[in-house]
Structure formats: structure tokens, C-alpha cells
Design a protein around this motif. Structure first.
Motif, PDB file in Angstrom:
ATOM      1  N   THR A 101      67.862  12.582  10.431  1.00  0.00           N
ATOM      2  CA  THR A 101      67.608  12.457   8.988  1.00  0.00           C
ATOM      3  C   THR A 101      67.129  11.061   8.589  1.00  0.00           C
ATOM      4  O   THR A 101      66.733  10.860   7.436  1.00  0.00           O
ATOM      5  CB  THR A 101      68.886  12.778   8.195  1.00  0.00           C
ATOM      6  OG1 THR A 101      69.909  11.830   8.531  1.00  0.00           O
ATOM      7  CG2 THR A 101      69.380  14.181   8.503  1.00  0.00           C
ATOM      8  N   LEU A 111      74.444  18.570   6.886  1.00  0.00           N
ATOM      9  CA  LEU A 111      73.591  19.750   7.000  1.00  0.00           C
ATOM     10  C   LEU A 111      74.341  21.042   6.726  1.00  0.00           C
ATOM     11  O   LEU A 111      73.796  22.124   6.917  1.00  0.00           O
ATOM     12  CB  LEU A 111      72.963  19.831   8.399  1.00  0.00           C
ATOM     13  CG  LEU A 111      71.836  18.855   8.692  1.00  0.00           C
ATOM     14  CD1 LEU A 111      71.205  19.170  10.028  1.00  0.00           C
ATOM     15  CD2 LEU A 111      70.776  18.910   7.608  1.00  0.00           C
ATOM     16  N   VAL A 151      69.730  26.076   6.537  1.00  0.00           N
ATOM     17  CA  VAL A 151      69.364  24.796   5.929  1.00  0.00           C
ATOM     18  C   VAL A 151      68.010  24.325   6.447  1.00  0.00           C
ATOM     19  O   VAL A 151      67.160  23.850   5.678  1.00  0.00           O
ATOM     20  CB  VAL A 151      70.463  23.744   6.218  1.00  0.00           C
ATOM     21  CG1 VAL A 151      69.985  22.342   5.850  1.00  0.00           C
ATOM     22  CG2 VAL A 151      71.725  24.083   5.450  1.00  0.00           C
ATOM     23  N   TYR A 152      67.795  24.471   7.759  1.00  0.00           N
ATOM     24  CA  TYR A 152      66.515  24.038   8.333  1.00  0.00           C
ATOM     25  C   TYR A 152      65.362  24.886   7.793  1.00  0.00           C
ATOM     26  O   TYR A 152      64.287  24.368   7.477  1.00  0.00           O
ATOM     27  CB  TYR A 152      66.571  24.138   9.854  1.00  0.00           C
ATOM     28  CG  TYR A 152      65.375  23.525  10.542  1.00  0.00           C
ATOM     29  CD1 TYR A 152      65.314  22.153  10.761  1.00  0.00           C
ATOM     30  CD2 TYR A 152      64.311  24.306  10.975  1.00  0.00           C
ATOM     31  CE1 TYR A 152      64.226  21.573  11.400  1.00  0.00           C
ATOM     32  CE2 TYR A 152      63.212  23.741  11.605  1.00  0.00           C
ATOM     33  CZ  TYR A 152      63.185  22.371  11.814  1.00  0.00           C
ATOM     34  OH  TYR A 152      62.102  21.800  12.430  1.00  0.00           O
ATOM     35  N   SER A 155      64.657  23.936   4.134  1.00  0.00           N
ATOM     36  CA  SER A 155      64.019  22.615   4.029  1.00  0.00           C
ATOM     37  C   SER A 155      62.569  22.647   4.487  1.00  0.00           C
ATOM     38  O   SER A 155      61.752  21.822   4.054  1.00  0.00           O
ATOM     39  CB  SER A 155      64.801  21.587   4.850  1.00  0.00           C
ATOM     40  OG  SER A 155      64.784  21.923   6.222  1.00  0.00           O
ATOM     41  N   ALA A 162      60.345  20.251   7.920  1.00  0.00           N
ATOM     42  CA  ALA A 162      61.693  19.941   7.439  1.00  0.00           C
ATOM     43  C   ALA A 162      61.883  18.430   7.427  1.00  0.00           C
ATOM     44  O   ALA A 162      62.392  17.832   8.373  1.00  0.00           O
ATOM     45  CB  ALA A 162      62.737  20.613   8.335  1.00  0.00           C
ATOM     46  N   SER A 163      61.477  17.796   6.355  1.00  0.00           N
ATOM     47  CA  SER A 163      61.589  16.347   6.246  1.00  0.00           C
ATOM     48  C   SER A 163      63.058  15.957   6.097  1.00  0.00           C
ATOM     49  O   SER A 163      63.894  16.776   5.692  1.00  0.00           O
ATOM     50  CB  SER A 163      60.791  15.849   5.038  1.00  0.00           C
ATOM     51  OG  SER A 163      61.384  16.302   3.843  1.00  0.00           O
ATOM     52  N   ARG A 166      64.419  16.674   2.561  1.00  0.00           N
ATOM     53  CA  ARG A 166      64.637  18.102   2.332  1.00  0.00           C
ATOM     54  C   ARG A 166      65.869  18.600   3.078  1.00  0.00           C
ATOM     55  O   ARG A 166      66.636  19.426   2.565  1.00  0.00           O
ATOM     56  CB  ARG A 166      63.406  18.889   2.781  1.00  0.00           C
ATOM     57  CG  ARG A 166      62.189  18.743   1.871  1.00  0.00           C
ATOM     58  CD  ARG A 166      61.066  19.626   2.371  1.00  0.00           C
ATOM     59  NE  ARG A 166      59.906  19.599   1.489  1.00  0.00           N
ATOM     60  CZ  ARG A 166      58.830  20.342   1.661  1.00  0.00           C
ATOM     61  NH1 ARG A 166      58.760  21.161   2.705  1.00  0.00           N
ATOM     62  NH2 ARG A 166      57.828  20.276   0.815  1.00  0.00           N
ATOM     63  N   LEU A 167      66.068  18.129   4.309  1.00  0.00           N
ATOM     64  CA  LEU A 167      67.253  18.521   5.065  1.00  0.00           C
ATOM     65  C   LEU A 167      68.533  18.131   4.342  1.00  0.00           C
ATOM     66  O   LEU A 167      69.485  18.916   4.248  1.00  0.00           O
ATOM     67  CB  LEU A 167      67.222  17.877   6.453  1.00  0.00           C
ATOM     68  CG  LEU A 167      66.358  18.551   7.521  1.00  0.00           C
ATOM     69  CD1 LEU A 167      66.258  17.673   8.756  1.00  0.00           C
ATOM     70  CD2 LEU A 167      66.918  19.910   7.898  1.00  0.00           C
ATOM     71  N   ALA A 170      68.951  20.321   1.078  1.00  0.00           N
ATOM     72  CA  ALA A 170      69.325  21.690   1.416  1.00  0.00           C
ATOM     73  C   ALA A 170      70.749  21.748   1.957  1.00  0.00           C
ATOM     74  O   ALA A 170      71.512  22.674   1.640  1.00  0.00           O
ATOM     75  CB  ALA A 170      68.343  22.262   2.435  1.00  0.00           C
TER      76      ALA A 170
END
Length: 350
Positions: A101, A111, A151-152, A155, A162-163, A166-167, A170
Motif C-alpha cells: 500500500t 484490507l 477488497v482487491y 479497488s 488496484a492502487s 483504493r485498496l 475499500a
């Protein structure tokens, strides 16, 4: 105008600096290794019942049928091994999370992995009566895996990948939703509440599970982390830089999420949701080891058990003949650390 030129340091100086840094890192890890051995011995010797150290060592070599032997070779040994494995799993997961992250205050719960494991256990206990050890381990693993995948996927929705931002968003959203569902189920099912409240506080006192259920997934997770450790160092510099260095960012991030799932699910199922270990240990390891992620992971793998066993031992001493659960102590210590990091990062950006 006189021209000035930048003279690079001689290669010999660079090699010497690198050698000195590696020596310093090895010394730090060696000291932590000695501290871990001391903590393990103290964990076996200290408890709610007073057993002399000589008697403890004798029982470890020659166990008998006495109650003291059951306490030492059964309860305390299992508790010590659990503390070592859980501390290692949470600390390594935190080091991986902070690299994936690129967030220095990230921890495994960010996460939603821990929340997913907790939600699955509560759902299983509420609707399926799943209270056995093997069922809870299976539910925790499945819940952690589903949470990480969800979550992945969220995001990465809409393109752009999935930046890290965003991770995080989410993961926080999923954790909040899972927490609300858990609280609602605990209110609706009093029997689930009675089962869950002892597990939810975070403790190393559980001894009713086969140790391979804890150690097996953690070993697989560690192997995956080691396989992508170089890529994690590159990702910590940014996706564009990592790609330029030849790192397959999507693959490394995906393997890292699988490793996180295995590490967090096993630790959460065995000891409950213990917080802040995955935050504090990688932070300290990064300061001691520098930016190389493989060294940070190695340092975290040794320092995590030291922190968790130390907190567990302190909990036994402070409230003897009762004890304070380790999850409460790590939260008590970790909250100020988190606040300090928030203010420190704010000062750096000012």
C-alpha cells in the motif's frame, strides 16, 4: 562563471558503507534473536502458578504425570509456540502490507482481512453451530480470502488497477460493514456472543487446536513472501518505478495478498484479532534496517514474536493470579504509537 562538477564517491567507499550497513543489520537481528530466546524461556517459567525455573527445565527434559508437568509441557509450551508463530505472522503481514500500500501506518487489518475472518467465524457459529477448532480455522481462512479478494476487486473496479489509495479505502469500508454485521449477529444470537467474546479480545491461551493448523499456513505464507520480497522493495518505490525495474506489479501484489490472507487467517483463528503488532514492528524494523524490504521482513519476523511474548508475559505478571489478555496490552501500547505516527507524518508534509 566557474563550472562545478559533482564527484561520485569511490566504489570502495560505497562497498564499505554497504558492508557496514549489513554488519549493523546482522548485529540487530542477532540481538533480537537472543531476546526471543530469553522471552521464550521466561514465557515457560512465568505464569499464574509459581514453578521454579529449575523445575521447569527438569519437566521440559523429563515430563511426568504431575499437574506441574501439564502446566509446563502443555499449557505454557503451547502458549509460547502460539505467541512466536502469531507474532511472526502478524509482523511479517504488516511489513508486506506497508510495502503493497506504500502506507507507513498500514497494518494487516487495513484490507479487511481480519474483519473477514472474524465475520466468517461469527456467521458459522450463528447459523451453522460451527464452534469446533477445525471449523473455526477453516471459516477464518475462507473469510480472510473472500475479504481480500473482494477488497482487491472493488479497488480495481473501473480500470486503473488496484492502487494503494483504493485498496485502503475499500478495506476500511469493508471492515466497517463487517463490524456492523458482527455486532448485529451478536445481539441476535446470545450463545454466539458467549462464544465470541472470549476469542474477540485477543489471547494466546487457546490450546485446543492442532498446532499444524497454525504453523502450516504460516509457513506457506512466508515462502510466498520470500518469493516476492525483491518485488516488494521495488513496489515500495512506486508502481511506475517498479515496472521500469522489471517488476510484474500485478503478480507481486496478487501473491502478496494471498500470503497476507494465509498469515492473518491463521493468526486470527488461533489468537483472535490482535491489533497493532503489524503496525509497530514493521515501523521499527524499517527504521533499523533501512529501505530494503527483505531486511525489514527478516527483522519483523524476529521482532514480532519478541513483542507479543513480552506483552503476554507482562499481562501474566501485572494481574497475577489472574492475567490481562495480550490483545488489550498491544492495543494499549499501539494506540499512542499510531497517534505519534499520524502527527509525525503531518509534520513531514507541512
Amino acid at each position: 562563471m566557474q563550472e562545478t562538477s559533482v564527484v561520485a564517491p569511490p566504489s570502495g567507499s560505497r562497498d564499505r558503507l554497504c558492508h557496514d550497513s549489513n554488519v549493523r543489520r546482522i548485529v540487530i537481528i542477532a540481538v533480537l534473536g537472543v531476546a526471543l530466546i530469553v522471552c521464550a524461556v521466561v514465557s515457560l517459567a512465568v505464569g499464574s502458578s509459581t514453578i521454579p525455573l529449575a523445575r521447569v527445565l527438569e519437566l521440559l527434559r523429563h515430563p511426568d504425570d504431575s499437574n506441574e508437568s501439564y502446566v509446563v509441557t502443555g499449557l505454557r509450551t503451547t502458549r509460547t509456540v502460539t505467541g512466536i508463530v502469531v507474532g511472526l505472522a502478524l509482523a511479517v503481514a504488516g511489513a508486506v502490507m506497508q510495502a503493497v500500500t506504500r502506507n507507513p501506518i498500514a497494518d494487516p487489518g487495513l484490507l479487511g482481512v481480519n474483519s473477514g475472518a472474524s465475520l466468517a467465524i461469527v456467521l458459522g457459529a450463528s447459523f451453522g453451530g460451527a464452534t469446533s477448532v477445525s471449523a473455526q480455522f477453516g471459516l477464518a481462512s475462507a473469510g480472510a480470502l473472500v475479504a481480500a479478494a473482494l477488497v482487491y476487486s472493488v479497488s480495481a473496479w473501473g480500470g486503473g488497477g488496484a492502487s494503494p489509495v483504493r485498496l485502503v479505502l475499500a478495506g476500511v469500508a469493508f471492515s466497517a460493514a463487517a463490524s456492523g454485521i458482527i455486532q448485529g449477529l451478536l445481539l441476535l444470537f446470545p450463545q454466539t456472543f458467549n462464544t465470541f467474546r472470549f476469542w474477540d479480545v485477543g489471547a494466546l491461551t487457546r490450546t485446543d487446536f492442532p498446532m499444524w493448523l497454525l504453523i502450516g499456513p504460516v509457513v506457506v505464507g512466508l515462502v510466498l513472501v520470500l518469493a516476492v520480497s525483491k518485488g516488494l522493495s521495488n513496489i515500495a518505490l512506486g508502481d511506475d518505478v517498479a515496472t521500469a525495474l522489471g517488476t510484474r506489479v500485478a503478480l507481486v501484489r496478487g501473491v502478496s495478498l494471498v500470503a497476507l490472507t494465509l498469515l492473518c487467517a491463521s493468526a486470527t483463528a488461533a489468537a483472535g484479532p490482535i491489533s497493532f503488532v503489524g503496525l509497530m514492528v514493521p515501523l521499527a524494523a524499517a527504521r533499523a534496517m533501512g529501505p530494503v524490504r527483505s531486511w525489514i521482513i527478516l527483522c519483523s519476523a524476529v521482532a514480532g514474536p519478541v513483542l507479543l511474548l513480552s506483552a503476554d508475559i507482562l499481562g501474566r505478571i501485572l494481574a497475577r493470579p489472574s492475567e490481562i489478555q495480550v490483545g488489550l496490552l498491544t492495543a494499549f501500547v499501539g494506540s499512542p504509537v499510531l497517534l505519534y505516527m499520524v502527527f509525525r507524518l503531518k509534520g513531514e508534509r507541512a
